[in-house]
Scaffold this motif. Structure first.
Motif, PDB file in Angstrom:
ATOM      1  N   ALA A  22       1.624 -10.672 -10.821  1.00  0.00           N
ATOM      2  CA  ALA A  22       1.316  -9.910  -9.600  1.00  0.00           C
ATOM      3  C   ALA A  22       0.271 -10.632  -8.768  1.00  0.00           C
ATOM      4  N   VAL A  23      -0.769 -11.122  -9.423  1.00  0.00           N
ATOM      5  CA  VAL A  23      -1.831 -11.852  -8.720  1.00  0.00           C
ATOM      6  C   VAL A  23      -1.262 -13.123  -8.089  1.00  0.00           C
ATOM      7  N   SER A  24      -0.399 -13.809  -8.818  1.00  0.00           N
ATOM      8  CA  SER A  24       0.217 -15.033  -8.285  1.00  0.00           C
ATOM      9  C   SER A  24       1.090 -14.726  -7.071  1.00  0.00           C
ATOM     10  N   TYR A  25       1.921 -13.705  -7.187  1.00  0.00           N
ATOM     11  CA  TYR A  25       2.751 -13.316  -6.048  1.00  0.00           C
ATOM     12  C   TYR A  25       1.885 -12.994  -4.834  1.00  0.00           C
ATOM     13  N   ARG A  26       0.820 -12.235  -5.066  1.00  0.00           N
ATOM     14  CA  ARG A  26      -0.058 -11.856  -3.955  1.00  0.00           C
ATOM     15  C   ARG A  26      -0.667 -13.091  -3.306  1.00  0.00           C
ATOM     16  N   SER A  27      -1.111 -14.038  -4.108  1.00  0.00           N
ATOM     17  CA  SER A  27      -1.737 -15.243  -3.555  1.00  0.00           C
ATOM     18  C   SER A  27      -0.742 -16.119  -2.799  1.00  0.00           C
ATOM     19  N   MET A  28       0.555 -15.985  -3.121  1.00  0.00           N
ATOM     20  CA  MET A  28       1.593 -16.740  -2.419  1.00  0.00           C
ATOM     21  C   MET A  28       2.136 -15.994  -1.208  1.00  0.00           C
ATOM     22  N   GLY A  29       1.621 -14.781  -0.973  1.00  0.00           N
ATOM     23  CA  GLY A  29       2.108 -13.990   0.154  1.00  0.00           C
ATOM     24  C   GLY A  29       3.417 -13.277  -0.118  1.00  0.00           C
ATOM     25  N   LYS A  30       3.815 -13.204  -1.375  1.00  0.00           N
ATOM     26  CA  LYS A  30       5.042 -12.480  -1.756  1.00  0.00           C
ATOM     27  C   LYS A  30       4.654 -11.039  -2.082  1.00  0.00           C
ATOM     28  N   TYR A  31       4.341 -10.297  -1.030  1.00  0.00           N
ATOM     29  CA  TYR A  31       3.736  -8.981  -1.212  1.00  0.00           C
ATOM     30  C   TYR A  31       4.678  -7.952  -1.831  1.00  0.00           C
ATOM     31  N   ASP A  32       5.936  -7.982  -1.477  1.00  0.00           N
ATOM     32  CA  ASP A  32       6.869  -7.012  -2.054  1.00  0.00           C
ATOM     33  C   ASP A  32       6.999  -7.206  -3.565  1.00  0.00           C
ATOM     34  N   GLU A  33       7.087  -8.462  -3.995  1.00  0.00           N
ATOM     35  CA  GLU A  33       7.170  -8.749  -5.427  1.00  0.00           C
ATOM     36  C   GLU A  33       5.893  -8.333  -6.138  1.00  0.00           C
ATOM     37  N   ILE A  44       3.765  -6.009  -5.139  1.00  0.00           N
ATOM     38  CA  ILE A  44       3.718  -4.539  -5.160  1.00  0.00           C
ATOM     39  C   ILE A  44       4.562  -4.000  -6.305  1.00  0.00           C
ATOM     40  N   SER A  45       5.711  -4.584  -6.515  1.00  0.00           N
ATOM     41  CA  SER A  45       6.579  -4.159  -7.611  1.00  0.00           C
ATOM     42  C   SER A  45       5.880  -4.333  -8.959  1.00  0.00           C
ATOM     43  N   ASP A  46       5.241  -5.475  -9.160  1.00  0.00           N
ATOM     44  CA  ASP A  46       4.538  -5.717 -10.428  1.00  0.00           C
ATOM     45  C   ASP A  46       3.316  -4.820 -10.573  1.00  0.00           C
ATOM     46  N   TYR A  47       2.549  -4.643  -9.506  1.00  0.00           N
ATOM     47  CA  TYR A  47       1.390  -3.757  -9.586  1.00  0.00           C
ATOM     48  C   TYR A  47       1.830  -2.320  -9.885  1.00  0.00           C
ATOM     49  N   THR A  48       2.947  -1.895  -9.300  1.00  0.00           N
ATOM     50  CA  THR A  48       3.462  -0.552  -9.558  1.00  0.00           C
ATOM     51  C   THR A  48       3.838  -0.404 -11.030  1.00  0.00           C
ATOM     52  N   CYS A  86      -2.088  -5.707  -1.054  1.00  0.00           N
ATOM     53  CA  CYS A  86      -0.756  -6.113  -0.595  1.00  0.00           C
ATOM     54  C   CYS A  86      -0.290  -5.215   0.547  1.00  0.00           C
ATOM     55  N   TYR A  87      -0.488  -3.919   0.382  1.00  0.00           N
ATOM     56  CA  TYR A  87      -0.121  -3.012   1.469  1.00  0.00           C
ATOM     57  C   TYR A  87      -0.906  -3.348   2.736  1.00  0.00           C
ATOM     58  N   ARG A  88      -2.174  -3.635   2.565  1.00  0.00           N
ATOM     59  CA  ARG A  88      -3.015  -3.987   3.717  1.00  0.00           C
ATOM     60  C   ARG A  88      -2.481  -5.239   4.406  1.00  0.00           C
ATOM     61  N   ALA A  89      -2.123  -6.251   3.621  1.00  0.00           N
ATOM     62  CA  ALA A  89      -1.610  -7.505   4.175  1.00  0.00           C
ATOM     63  C   ALA A  89      -0.304  -7.279   4.937  1.00  0.00           C
ATOM     64  N   GLY A 108       0.321  -4.598   6.602  1.00  0.00           N
ATOM     65  CA  GLY A 108       0.050  -3.712   7.723  1.00  0.00           C
ATOM     66  C   GLY A 108       0.280  -2.240   7.418  1.00  0.00           C
ATOM     67  N   ASP A 109       0.478  -1.910   6.151  1.00  0.00           N
ATOM     68  CA  ASP A 109       0.703  -0.526   5.726  1.00  0.00           C
ATOM     69  C   ASP A 109      -0.647   0.093   5.359  1.00  0.00           C
ATOM     70  N   VAL A 110      -1.392   0.455   6.396  1.00  0.00           N
ATOM     71  CA  VAL A 110      -2.766   0.924   6.210  1.00  0.00           C
ATOM     72  C   VAL A 110      -2.814   2.236   5.427  1.00  0.00           C
ATOM     73  N   LYS A 111      -1.873   3.122   5.673  1.00  0.00           N
ATOM     74  CA  LYS A 111      -1.865   4.420   4.994  1.00  0.00           C
ATOM     75  C   LYS A 111      -1.806   4.246   3.471  1.00  0.00           C
ATOM     76  N   ASN A 112      -0.846   3.457   2.995  1.00  0.00           N
ATOM     77  CA  ASN A 112      -0.729   3.234   1.551  1.00  0.00           C
ATOM     78  C   ASN A 112      -1.889   2.402   1.009  1.00  0.00           C
ATOM     79  N   ALA A 113      -2.387   1.476   1.816  1.00  0.00           N
ATOM     80  CA  ALA A 113      -3.537   0.672   1.389  1.00  0.00           C
ATOM     81  C   ALA A 113      -4.736   1.571   1.134  1.00  0.00           C
ATOM     82  N   ILE A 114      -5.019   2.457   2.071  1.00  0.00           N
ATOM     83  CA  ILE A 114      -6.160   3.358   1.913  1.00  0.00           C
ATOM     84  C   ILE A 114      -5.987   4.234   0.674  1.00  0.00           C
TER      85      ILE A 114
END
Length: 85
Positions: A13-24, A26-30, A49-52, A54-60
């Motif tokens: 999950a951390v690797s995906y996030r650092s590569m900008g693969k936010y959907d992947e 998010i799936s792993d974090y979930t 990831c949600y913040r990146a 632009g999904d501010v509601k879920n990020a918050i």
């Protein structure tokens, strides 16, 4: 990857996030949250990831949950995002 291998899932999950693969990521974090809903790092990571995306509601929401689990950085980020809304 074994679905129950929490450390490997977190690393991916951390690797995906650092590569900008936010959907992947998010799936792993979930999946991590399902395994251990009290792990603030997964809530914080998914929130970032949600913040990146632009999904501010879920990020918050995720940052607030991480904060409720003791993550002080997440509390500040959630407050800052609230101000930006």
């Amino acid at each position: 990857l074994q679905p129950s291998n929490f450390p490997a899932l977190n690393n991916r999950a951390v690797s995906y996030r650092s590569m900008g693969k936010y959907d992947e990521a998010i799936s792993d974090y979930t999946a991590e949250i399902r395994m251990n809903p009290n792990y603030s790092g997964a809530w914080n990571g998914r929130g970032s990831c949600y913040r990146a995306k632009g999904d501010v509601k879920n990020a918050i929401a995720d940052y607030r949950k991480a904060a409720s689990l003791g993550d002080k950085d997440a509390a500040k980020i959630a407050a800052d995002l609230e101000k930006e809304k």
